[in-house]
Design a protein around this motif. Structure first.
Motif, PDB file in Angstrom:
ATOM      1  N   TYR A 133     186.330 -13.722  59.750  1.00 47.88           N
ATOM      2  CA  TYR A 133     185.738 -13.816  58.415  1.00 47.88           C
ATOM      3  C   TYR A 133     186.742 -14.408  57.423  1.00 47.88           C
ATOM      4  O   TYR A 133     186.363 -15.186  56.550  1.00 47.88           O
ATOM      5  N   TRP A 134     188.006 -14.010  57.517  1.00 51.17           N
ATOM      6  CA  TRP A 134     189.030 -14.542  56.612  1.00 51.17           C
ATOM      7  C   TRP A 134     189.118 -16.055  56.713  1.00 51.17           C
ATOM      8  O   TRP A 134     189.183 -16.745  55.704  1.00 51.17           O
ATOM      9  N   PHE A 137     185.179 -17.798  55.963  1.00 51.37           N
ATOM     10  CA  PHE A 137     184.689 -17.708  54.590  1.00 51.37           C
ATOM     11  C   PHE A 137     185.800 -17.850  53.554  1.00 51.37           C
ATOM     12  O   PHE A 137     185.565 -18.373  52.460  1.00 51.37           O
ATOM     13  N   GLY A 138     187.005 -17.358  53.859  1.00 59.32           N
ATOM     14  CA  GLY A 138     188.096 -17.386  52.889  1.00 59.32           C
ATOM     15  C   GLY A 138     188.872 -18.688  52.897  1.00 59.32           C
ATOM     16  O   GLY A 138     188.954 -19.391  51.882  1.00 59.32           O
ATOM     17  N   SER A 394     193.669 -15.787  51.889  1.00 60.18           N
ATOM     18  CA  SER A 394     193.009 -15.603  53.183  1.00 60.18           C
ATOM     19  C   SER A 394     193.880 -16.115  54.316  1.00 60.18           C
ATOM     20  O   SER A 394     193.926 -15.514  55.402  1.00 60.18           O
ATOM     21  N   LEU A 444     186.453  -8.977  52.502  1.00 57.47           N
ATOM     22  CA  LEU A 444     185.974  -9.502  53.779  1.00 57.47           C
ATOM     23  C   LEU A 444     186.308  -8.542  54.919  1.00 57.47           C
ATOM     24  O   LEU A 444     185.524  -8.375  55.856  1.00 57.47           O
TER      25      LEU A 444
END
Length: 461
Positions: A133-134, A137-138, A394, A444
């Motif tokens: 997710y990091w 999305f980040g 991130s 996240l």
């Protein structure tokens, strides 16, 4: 022209802590067994991959060299003066442990999940979901920044309205999206051409600038003391980040166990030599005025090749931005497909995660996410600062978990293990420096934990 790049200049100045080897250590994630049952990774000795050494090296160079060549030489010269050359050399040496660790991991565990796969093998599913997710999305929040920076340069040099920047950004995204829709064989060939053009242009700029370098411009060598050198190092650590991106397409390499270490070594040499040469030329040609403008590359080309500066710099901006996106978009797409494959995202996105397949569904999702980020940036007046903060924090989180996983996965006392230990120490310092900027990675991570709890509850039912 200078004012149009002011948002990026402020953003970089405000995030000097964040560009480095590392990324956030979070110890609460291993909710599953330390060694999870996962789909098998590609054969590290396999010879059926589509990317050879030359194309792999081009991808690494593009991922790491990046848009930093457009602005960092000027910002570093402003911070440290002539001693900024020392900062470049120091960061080049410090980047070797991080690059070497990712090379050791990717060559042994080539999989579309990249760092998420390493983390899953070492720390479990929840930790892998966090790192995935990091990055997805980040770190993905930085993609519009790359396009906007290239567009800002192009519009600033050639002239135009502010809405032209948005249009140019969209057009910069089109070639890498199309190339990657046809798979890494096409995008790798495109990347080879883009990287070749970029290196050729850098060599050309250096050739013209060499005759204009003046020894007197290197005195005094430490106008801002060693504190200025430290600030310049913080800036250039950001320039040498990006080694994790190519791990997501490591499964597409022929003989990853051999190709990845060699490609990494070649990229370190090319990127290091390019930044070092640019910094020497920037200081040697422009002298005290090197830090007066965030577009020092334009001033440098103008001083050494008058009459061609605008065309050359505009071309460099476009080539760099397209090249960086062409290296990162397949990484995001492959990661998205692997997250779908492993149940961390909806499973329909998982098609194409296997080596040799094209993750078109995940690429479409990446395009939609980037469009959302770009829309938010436009709504915010093209202020790049929030997106750079999300991107860099991130990356700090991803690198920290990646290095922690490397310490557990790599053979103890081996060269790769020692590189991982050194990198983990360096990254831990960055986590502390990140402070409140780690809020997005924390959210996240919370989302990853919630997904784990929901899945456990469903399994119990």
């Amino acid at each position: 022209m200078c004012s149009s790049l002011a948002p990026f200049r402020r953003a970089v100045a405000g995030t000097r802590w964040s560009v480095s080897y590392g990324h956030a250590i979070m110890n609460t994630m291993a909710s599953t067994s330390p060694i999870a049952i996962v789909p098998p990774v590609a054969d590290p000795h396999g010879d059926d991959g589509r990317i050879g050494l030359v194309q792999a090296s081009a991808l690494y160079v593009a991922a790491v060299l990046g848009t930093g060549i457009l602005t960092l030489p000027a910002l570093a010269a402003e911070a440290a003066g002539p001693a900024s050359v020392v900062a470049v050399a120091a960061v080049l040496l410090l980047s070797i442990p991080l690059a070497g660790t990712f090379a050791a991991l990717a060559s042994r565990y080539p999989d579309a999940g990249g760092v998420a796969t390493f983390v899953r093998l070492a720390l479990g599913d929840t930790a892998a979901r966090m790192s995935g997710y990091w990055f997805f999305f980040g770190v993905g929040a930085g993609a519009p920044v790359v396009g906007l920076l290239g567009a800002e340069y192009l519009v600033s040099v050639l002239g135009g309205e502010r809405w032209h920047v948005v249009l140019a950004t969209v057009l910069i995204f089109v070639p890498p999206l199309i190339a990657n829709a046809f798979g890494v064989r096409v995008s790798g060939s495109v990347q080879l051409v883009l990287t070749g053009i970029l290196v050729f242009v850098v060599i050309g700029v250096m050739s013209f600038a060499a005759g204009e370098v003046r020894e007197r411009n290197f005195e005094p060598f430490l106008p801002h003391g060693w504190g200025g050198v430290g600030a310049a190092i913080s800036l250039f650590v950001w320039a040498f980040a990006g080694w994790e991106a190519v791990t997501h397409i490591a499964g597409e390499f022929r003989r990853p166990r051999r190709t990845i270490p060699w490609a990494t070594a070649i990229a370190i040499i090319v990127v290091g030599a390019s930044y070092l040469a640019l910094q020497i030329a920037t200081v040697g040609v422009l002298g005290e005025s090197a830090g007066d403008s965030p577009v020092a590359l334009l001033d440098l080309v103008g001083a050494s090749a008058p009459g061609y500066a605008s065309t050359v710099v505009a071309g460099i901006a476009v080539v760099v931005s397209v090249g960086v996106l062409n290296a990162y978009l397949p990484a995001f797409a492959k990661l998205g497909a692997s997250l779908g494959r492993d149940g961390h995202l909806p499973r329909w996105i998982g098609r194409g995660a296997e080596a040799g397949a094209v993750p078109r569904r995940a690429l479409l999702v990446v395009a939609v996410i980037d469009a959302c980020y770009l829309s938010l940036c436009v709504a915010g007046g093209l202020d790049l600062t929030p997106f750079i903060l999300v991107h860099t924090s991130s990356m700090v989180a991803v690198y920290a978990l990646g290095m922690l996983a490397a310490v557990r996965l790599l053979e103890r006392w081996s060269v790769g293990w020692w590189l991982a230990v050194v990198s983990l120490v360096l990254v831990a310092g960055l986590v502390v420096l990140a402070g409140a900027n780690m809020i997005v990675p924390a959210l996240l991570a919370l989302a990853a934990v919630v997904v784990t709890l929901v899945r456990r509850r469903r399994h119990a039912r």
